[in-house]
Design a protein around this motif. Structure first.
Motif, PDB file in Angstrom:
ATOM      1  N   LEU A 157      27.210 -15.242 -47.255  1.00 39.19           N
ATOM      2  CA  LEU A 157      28.542 -15.160 -46.273  1.00 39.19           C
ATOM      3  C   LEU A 157      28.923 -13.473 -46.329  1.00 39.19           C
ATOM      4  CD1 LEU A 157      30.759 -18.434 -46.835  1.00 39.19           C
ATOM      5  CD2 LEU A 157      29.557 -17.671 -44.546  1.00 39.19           C
ATOM      6  N   PHE A 158      28.867 -13.055 -47.547  1.00 43.58           N
ATOM      7  CA  PHE A 158      29.168 -11.592 -47.891  1.00 43.58           C
ATOM      8  C   PHE A 158      28.311 -10.702 -46.928  1.00 43.58           C
ATOM      9  CE2 PHE A 158      32.383 -13.118 -51.008  1.00 43.58           C
ATOM     10  CZ  PHE A 158      33.372 -12.662 -50.183  1.00 43.58           C
ATOM     11  N   MET A 159      26.699 -11.082 -47.353  1.00 42.61           N
ATOM     12  CA  MET A 159      25.712 -10.126 -46.721  1.00 42.61           C
ATOM     13  C   MET A 159      25.849 -10.447 -45.230  1.00 42.61           C
ATOM     14  SD  MET A 159      24.413  -8.858 -49.084  1.00 42.61           S
ATOM     15  CE  MET A 159      26.093  -8.714 -49.954  1.00 42.61           C
ATOM     16  N   GLU A 160      26.251 -11.470 -44.561  1.00 36.13           N
ATOM     17  CA  GLU A 160      26.559 -11.559 -43.066  1.00 36.13           C
ATOM     18  C   GLU A 160      27.592 -10.738 -42.461  1.00 36.13           C
ATOM     19  OE1 GLU A 160      24.446 -16.161 -42.573  1.00 36.13           O
ATOM     20  OE2 GLU A 160      26.690 -15.790 -42.555  1.00 36.13           O
ATOM     21  N   MET A 161      28.868 -10.614 -43.415  1.00 38.23           N
ATOM     22  CA  MET A 161      29.687  -9.735 -43.035  1.00 38.23           C
ATOM     23  C   MET A 161      29.312  -8.369 -42.803  1.00 38.23           C
ATOM     24  SD  MET A 161      33.002 -11.059 -45.407  1.00 38.23           S
ATOM     25  CE  MET A 161      33.287 -12.378 -45.961  1.00 38.23           C
ATOM     26  N   ASN A 162      28.596  -7.778 -43.935  1.00 40.55           N
ATOM     27  CA  ASN A 162      27.846  -6.454 -43.802  1.00 40.55           C
ATOM     28  C   ASN A 162      27.055  -6.539 -42.496  1.00 40.55           C
ATOM     29  OD1 ASN A 162      28.823  -6.422 -46.377  1.00 40.55           O
ATOM     30  ND2 ASN A 162      26.890  -6.538 -47.294  1.00 40.55           N
ATOM     31  N   SER A 163      26.185  -7.199 -42.158  1.00 40.63           N
ATOM     32  CA  SER A 163      25.616  -7.169 -40.992  1.00 40.63           C
ATOM     33  C   SER A 163      26.278  -7.078 -39.568  1.00 40.63           C
ATOM     34  CB  SER A 163      24.774  -8.502 -40.666  1.00 40.63           C
ATOM     35  OG  SER A 163      23.880  -8.598 -39.737  1.00 40.63           O
ATOM     36  N   VAL A 164      27.309  -7.802 -39.421  1.00 40.60           N
ATOM     37  CA  VAL A 164      28.420  -7.461 -38.581  1.00 40.60           C
ATOM     38  C   VAL A 164      29.135  -6.191 -38.467  1.00 40.60           C
ATOM     39  CG1 VAL A 164      28.268  -9.911 -37.552  1.00 40.60           C
ATOM     40  CG2 VAL A 164      30.030  -9.326 -39.092  1.00 40.60           C
ATOM     41  N   TYR A 165      29.528  -5.966 -39.523  1.00 43.35           N
ATOM     42  CA  TYR A 165      30.398  -4.893 -39.724  1.00 43.35           C
ATOM     43  C   TYR A 165      29.881  -3.526 -39.572  1.00 43.35           C
ATOM     44  CZ  TYR A 165      33.673  -1.339 -41.781  1.00 43.35           C
ATOM     45  OH  TYR A 165      34.552  -0.413 -42.346  1.00 43.35           O
ATOM     46  N   PHE A 166      28.500  -3.329 -40.262  1.00 40.79           N
ATOM     47  CA  PHE A 166      27.899  -1.908 -40.096  1.00 40.79           C
ATOM     48  C   PHE A 166      27.089  -1.866 -38.632  1.00 40.79           C
ATOM     49  CE2 PHE A 166      28.451  -2.096 -44.907  1.00 40.79           C
ATOM     50  CZ  PHE A 166      29.089  -1.160 -44.943  1.00 40.79           C
ATOM     51  N   THR A 167      26.891  -2.749 -38.051  1.00 42.25           N
ATOM     52  CA  THR A 167      26.259  -2.560 -36.719  1.00 42.25           C
ATOM     53  C   THR A 167      27.241  -2.666 -35.527  1.00 42.25           C
ATOM     54  OG1 THR A 167      25.861  -5.263 -36.580  1.00 42.25           O
ATOM     55  CG2 THR A 167      24.004  -3.897 -37.424  1.00 42.25           C
ATOM     56  N   ASN A 168      28.381  -2.790 -36.110  1.00 39.76           N
ATOM     57  CA  ASN A 168      29.596  -2.731 -35.107  1.00 39.76           C
ATOM     58  C   ASN A 168      29.460  -4.029 -33.736  1.00 39.76           C
ATOM     59  OD1 ASN A 168      31.969  -1.589 -34.326  1.00 39.76           O
ATOM     60  ND2 ASN A 168      31.273  -0.322 -33.041  1.00 39.76           N
ATOM     61  N   SER A 169      29.018  -5.034 -34.503  1.00 42.74           N
ATOM     62  CA  SER A 169      28.688  -6.343 -33.322  1.00 42.74           C
ATOM     63  C   SER A 169      29.806  -6.505 -32.656  1.00 42.74           C
ATOM     64  CB  SER A 169      28.419  -7.307 -33.967  1.00 42.74           C
ATOM     65  OG  SER A 169      26.901  -7.273 -34.742  1.00 42.74           O
ATOM     66  N   ASN A 170      29.627  -7.031 -31.390  1.00 40.21           N
ATOM     67  CA  ASN A 170      30.939  -7.495 -30.522  1.00 40.21           C
ATOM     68  C   ASN A 170      31.478  -8.564 -31.369  1.00 40.21           C
ATOM     69  OD1 ASN A 170      32.300  -7.613 -28.255  1.00 40.21           O
ATOM     70  ND2 ASN A 170      31.236  -9.403 -27.515  1.00 40.21           N
ATOM     71  N   PHE A 171      32.782  -8.431 -31.325  1.00 41.54           N
ATOM     72  CA  PHE A 171      33.498  -9.297 -31.967  1.00 41.54           C
ATOM     73  C   PHE A 171      33.371  -9.629 -33.652  1.00 41.54           C
ATOM     74  CE2 PHE A 171      35.666 -11.213 -28.403  1.00 41.54           C
ATOM     75  CZ  PHE A 171      36.683 -12.326 -28.924  1.00 41.54           C
ATOM     76  N   TRP A 172      32.926  -8.369 -34.070  1.00 43.59           N
ATOM     77  CA  TRP A 172      32.670  -8.148 -35.417  1.00 43.59           C
ATOM     78  C   TRP A 172      33.815  -8.639 -36.439  1.00 43.59           C
ATOM     79  CZ3 TRP A 172      35.336  -5.272 -38.820  1.00 43.59           C
ATOM     80  CH2 TRP A 172      36.032  -4.221 -38.382  1.00 43.59           C
ATOM     81  N   GLU A 173      35.114  -8.080 -36.017  1.00 49.39           N
ATOM     82  CA  GLU A 173      36.222  -8.467 -36.912  1.00 49.39           C
ATOM     83  C   GLU A 173      36.442  -9.998 -36.986  1.00 49.39           C
ATOM     84  OE1 GLU A 173      40.793  -6.841 -37.499  1.00 49.39           O
ATOM     85  OE2 GLU A 173      39.974  -6.999 -35.638  1.00 49.39           O
ATOM     86  N   THR A 174      36.388 -10.542 -35.790  1.00 49.31           N
ATOM     87  CA  THR A 174      36.750 -11.936 -35.737  1.00 49.31           C
ATOM     88  C   THR A 174      35.853 -12.707 -36.623  1.00 49.31           C
ATOM     89  OG1 THR A 174      37.672 -11.916 -33.864  1.00 49.31           O
ATOM     90  CG2 THR A 174      36.815 -14.075 -34.213  1.00 49.31           C
ATOM     91  N   ILE A 175      34.393 -12.165 -36.594  1.00 49.59           N
ATOM     92  CA  ILE A 175      33.258 -13.034 -37.303  1.00 49.59           C
ATOM     93  C   ILE A 175      33.455 -12.666 -38.664  1.00 49.59           C
ATOM     94  CG2 ILE A 175      30.895 -12.575 -37.639  1.00 49.59           C
ATOM     95  CD1 ILE A 175      30.509 -11.928 -34.742  1.00 49.59           C
TER      96      ILE A 175
END
Length: 342
Positions: A157-175
């Motif tokens: 789960l923490f590695m998945e947080m990294n993935s959306v945070y550093f790629t600035n994915s859409n809705f990253w904060e919610t994810i």
């Protein structure tokens, strides 16, 4: 899971991998600042989340903040002192530090770790959190030894947080928030798994103890005996003590004492007199309060109050994009300008 991930990143390079650089945000270039032992966090943009790839060779001074802080150790070791207790993290270890808990990083060697600051004040004050609060009276260490039933999922789960945070994915904060809630759900499951081995009716046992924790969250200052608590849950005293220890990790007496200590710590950050704090947090007299507080925190109440209210301004730099000499250069320049003006 942790070892698989470590092999995928370049742990030899002293540079931060490009994919882990912070987003272009002027606030993120300002480094970190501690004032009155409280960290003033520069979150990413207008969010309440910040994640770092940290490979620095220095530590970070004693501080606290209203956000949860999590450290995931990826390469080498990393020492974190929380409430006076030292945690030397090994590769793959995850340490979750609750809000407003004093902690510092001790480090003099190269290593790689991810550091997360996630503000979750609403959850921190929720009924759900109260049912797992005993897990966070101190920092919560998650690894294959302490939490074999949930570790792989929590790490993922923490590695998945990294993935959306550093790629600035859409809705990253919610994810990121949704995955952090999943982490807490896993920790709740870990607590339930401990009770499952001793109880024929898991839901009933967990619910009864959880209801008691909610009651104690409001009535911690009352004189609550072990007999009163057992009666509240409907268990015999012996069975209650076993189930309570299994679900919370603490004896009933230690739990009630730590709850009162945590309340006292919050009050010591205010202008309330120490004598008043003793009674408001559930202690019968000042000497007992001072003795117990020192035993559990390594500080006397007056030392703790001074530490939290002392005027400290301490700039630090956990972000590799920030020039760590900037503050020193600015200070030297200011001193030089002052001399010239004199």
């Amino acid at each position: 899971m942790a070892k698989d991930y470590v092999e995928k990143i370049d742990t030899e390079s002293r540079e931060v991998p490009e994919k882990y650089l912070q987003p272009d945000d002027e606030k993120l270039a300002e480094g970190r600042m501690v004032r009155n032992s409280k960290e003033l966090i520069n979150f990413n943009s207008s969010s309440h989340i910040r994640i770092w790839y940290n490979n620095q060779t220095h530590g970070y001074a004693l501080h606290s903040h209203e956000a949860f802080e999590i450290c995931v150790c990826v390469q080498n070791t990393y020492e974190i002192i929380v409430n006076g207790k030292s945690h030397v993290l090994k590769e793959g270890d995850i340490l979750i530090i609750p809000p407003n808990m004093l902690h510092e990083y001790i480090n003099d060697h190269y290593g790689v770790r991810f550091i997360y600051l996630i503000e979750m004040q609403e959850f921190f004050n929720s009924h759900d959190y109260k049912t797992i609060e005993p897990m966070f009276f101190n920092a919560f260490l998650c690894n294959m030894e302490t939490c074999p039933d949930i570790y792989d999922e929590v790490y993922k789960l923490f590695m998945e947080m990294n993935s959306v945070y550093f790629t600035n994915s859409n809705f990253w904060e919610t994810i990121v928030y949704s995955k952090m809630y999943q982490v807490f759900a896993e920790i709740a499951k870990h607590s339930e798994n401990a009770v499952k081995k001793e109880s024929t009716n898991l839901n009933q046992s967990v619910n009864r103890i959880s209801n008691l924790l909610k009651y104690m969250d409001i009535n911690y200052a009352e004189d609550i005996s072990t007999e009163d608590a057992a009666k509240f849950t409907g268990f015999s005293k012996y069975h209650f003590l076993r189930l309570f220890k299994l679900q919370t990790g603490y004896t009933f007496h230690d739990y009630l004492t730590l709850k009162r200590i945590r309340v006292a710590e919050e009050l010591l950050m205010t202008d309330t007199q120490i004598t008043d704090i003793a009674f408001q947090s559930g202690f019968n007299n000042l000497p007992s309060f001072c003795r117990t507080f020192k035993k559990y925190t390594n500080y006397s109440p007056s030392e703790y109050k001074k530490l939290r209210l002392n005027n400290i301004e301490n700039p630090h730099n956990p972000d590799p994009k920030f020039d760590k000499n900037l503050m020193d250069n600015k200070k030297s320049k200011d001193q030089s300008n002052k001399k010239n003006s004199d």
